[in-house]
Design an enzyme around this catalytic site. Structure first.
Site, short mmCIF file in Angstrom:
data_model
loop_
_atom_site.label_atom_id
_atom_site.label_comp_id
_atom_site.label_asym_id
_atom_site.label_seq_id
_atom_site.Cartn_x
_atom_site.Cartn_y
_atom_site.Cartn_z
N ASP A 145 -4.63 3.59 -1.62
CA ASP A 145 -5.65 3.90 -0.61
C ASP A 145 -6.19 5.31 -0.77
O ASP A 145 -5.53 6.29 -0.41
CB ASP A 145 -5.04 3.75 0.80
CG ASP A 145 -4.92 2.29 1.19
OD1 ASP A 145 -3.86 1.90 1.70
OD2 ASP A 145 -5.90 1.55 0.99
N MET A 203 -8.74 8.11 0.37
CA MET A 203 -9.51 8.44 1.57
C MET A 203 -10.04 9.87 1.47
O MET A 203 -9.34 10.77 1.01
CB MET A 203 -8.60 8.34 2.80
CG MET A 203 -8.00 6.96 2.98
SD MET A 203 -6.96 6.92 4.47
CE MET A 203 -6.27 5.26 4.31
N HIS A 221 -1.35 -1.29 -4.19
CA HIS A 221 -2.60 -0.96 -3.49
C HIS A 221 -2.64 0.54 -3.23
O HIS A 221 -1.71 1.10 -2.61
CB HIS A 221 -2.66 -1.73 -2.17
CG HIS A 221 -3.95 -1.63 -1.44
ND1 HIS A 221 -5.08 -2.34 -1.78
CD2 HIS A 221 -4.29 -0.87 -0.36
CE1 HIS A 221 -6.06 -2.04 -0.94
NE2 HIS A 221 -5.61 -1.17 -0.06
N HIS A 280 -8.44 1.21 -3.65
CA HIS A 280 -9.31 0.96 -2.50
C HIS A 280 -9.99 2.28 -2.13
O HIS A 280 -9.34 3.18 -1.58
CB HIS A 280 -8.45 0.44 -1.34
CG HIS A 280 -9.20 0.19 -0.08
ND1 HIS A 280 -8.56 -0.02 1.13
CD2 HIS A 280 -10.53 0.15 0.19
CE1 HIS A 280 -9.47 -0.21 2.08
NE2 HIS A 280 -10.66 -0.11 1.53
N ASP A 337 -6.49 -6.65 4.29
CA ASP A 337 -5.99 -5.28 4.26
C ASP A 337 -5.84 -4.71 5.67
O ASP A 337 -6.82 -4.31 6.29
CB ASP A 337 -6.97 -4.42 3.44
CG ASP A 337 -6.37 -3.07 3.13
OD1 ASP A 337 -7.07 -2.22 2.56
OD2 ASP A 337 -5.18 -2.85 3.45
N MET A 375 -12.00 4.44 0.07
CA MET A 375 -12.57 4.65 1.39
C MET A 375 -13.23 6.03 1.36
O MET A 375 -12.75 7.02 1.95
CB MET A 375 -11.46 4.57 2.47
CG MET A 375 -11.00 3.14 2.70
SD MET A 375 -9.40 3.01 3.50
CE MET A 375 -8.35 3.21 2.06
N MET A 387 -11.09 -5.88 5.69
CA MET A 387 -10.30 -4.97 6.52
C MET A 387 -9.94 -5.67 7.81
O MET A 387 -10.84 -6.16 8.52
CB MET A 387 -11.08 -3.68 6.81
CG MET A 387 -11.40 -2.83 5.60
SD MET A 387 -9.95 -2.42 4.62
CE MET A 387 -9.00 -1.49 5.83
N SER A 428 0.84 -1.20 0.00
CA SER A 428 0.00 0.00 0.00
C SER A 428 0.87 1.25 0.00
O SER A 428 1.73 1.41 0.88
CB SER A 428 -0.88 0.04 1.25
OG SER A 428 -1.35 1.37 1.44
C1 DX5 Z 1 -6.03 1.39 5.85
C2 DX5 Z 1 -5.67 1.01 4.43
C3 DX5 Z 1 -4.64 -0.10 4.40
C4 DX5 Z 1 -3.31 0.32 5.06
C5 DX5 Z 1 -2.48 -0.89 5.36
O1 DX5 Z 1 -7.19 2.18 5.84
O2 DX5 Z 1 -6.81 0.56 3.71
O3 DX5 Z 1 -4.40 -0.50 3.04
O4 DX5 Z 1 -2.60 1.17 4.18
O5 DX5 Z 1 -1.37 -0.44 6.08
P1 DX5 Z 1 -0.58 -1.43 7.06
O6 DX5 Z 1 -0.14 -2.59 6.18
O7 DX5 Z 1 0.56 -0.61 7.57
O8 DX5 Z 1 -1.56 -1.87 8.11
ZN ZN Z 2 -6.42 -0.32 1.71
#
Ligand code: DX5
Ligand code: ZN
Length: 218
Positions: free
Chosen positions: A36, A38, A34, A67, A174, A69, A138, A9
């Site tokens: 993320d 947000m 990946h 992903h 994840d 969010m 998650m 990620s």
């Molecule tokens: C959290 C993200 C994950 C996160 C994982 O909201 O969706 O993808 O980046 O990070 P680690 O591997 O450090 O838990």
């Molecule tokens: Zn993620």
């Protein structure tokens, strides 16, 4: 293809150097990238949007696993698809019409992922199995990297694996994936492992071999 895949990620990467970071993790063995996204509304953090995905797309030679969010999702699907997403995962919890959202993701030409938070059960997945190519489970509360793995999700993944049967649906884990926690989820039936802090820690574009060591350790 049930071979285990590692999807670093970029939330844990250098935000000032995504292009070179992506090239480094892919050269060091990343299977997917990946991404993320947000919005500071669905989760208490704010990262980047479609324009950033478009900017990094030329550096991604593997799979851009986006992903989302965010809530609402539907107004942004086409923008992320046009930015070059290969997979777009939306959260079951992001709105009342997840079936329509998944239809729109596939309609935009992307693989459709269904992301579920730690508190969400599988009853919301059961009637969507023909609409998805991936379930993103998650194992931390979404919003940040470097959090602790939530153990209760092991049982969920075992049940999900049984529910999916031999359908071509990936189970992506994840959050909190490390050399200690990933094997638990592999044994439970997962095949794609997102890892941010566990991949990027101790490395840099100047020391990419550390990324390779971290990826191989998971
Ligand atoms: C959290 C993200 C994950 C996160 C994982 O909201 O969706 O993808 O980046 O990070 P680690 O591997 O450090 O838990
Ligand atoms: Zn993620």
């Amino acid at each position: 293809d049930r071979r285990v895949k590692i999807a670093p990620s970029i939330l844990s990467a250098d935000f000032a150097d995504f292009g070179r970071e992506i090239e480094a993790i892919e050269a060091q063995g990343a299977d997917w990238v990946h991404v993320d996204v947000m919005d500071g509304h669905f989760v208490p953090n704010l990262t980047f949007g479609p324009q950033m995905c478009r900017a990094i797309r030329p550096h991604v030679r593997t799979v851009m696993d986006v992903h989302l969010m965010i809530a609402p999702v539907d107004p942004y699907i086409d923008a992320f698809a046009e930015a070059g997403a290969d997979v777009i995962s939306a959260h079951l919890e992001a709105g009342p019409h997840i079936h329509r959202t998944l239809q729109a993701i596939r309609g935009a030409g992307c693989k459709a992922g269904l992301a579920i938070n730690p508190g969400t059960g599988l009853d919301g997945v059961e009637y969507l199995l023909d609409m998805i190519d991936l379930v993103c489970v998650m194992t931390v509360n979404p919003g940040f990297g470097g959090q602790k793995f939530i153990e209760s999700q092991v049982a969920k993944v075992k049940a999900l694996r049984a529910m999916i049967g031999d359908r071509p649906i990936h189970i992506e884990i994840d959050g909190g994936m490390t050399p200690e926690t990933a094997p638990l989820m592999a044994a439970a039936g997962a095949d794609v492992f997102v890892a941010g802090s566990a991949v990027f820690r101790g490395g840099s574009v100047a020391k990419p071999e550390v990324y390779g060591e971290n990826i191989r350790a998971i």
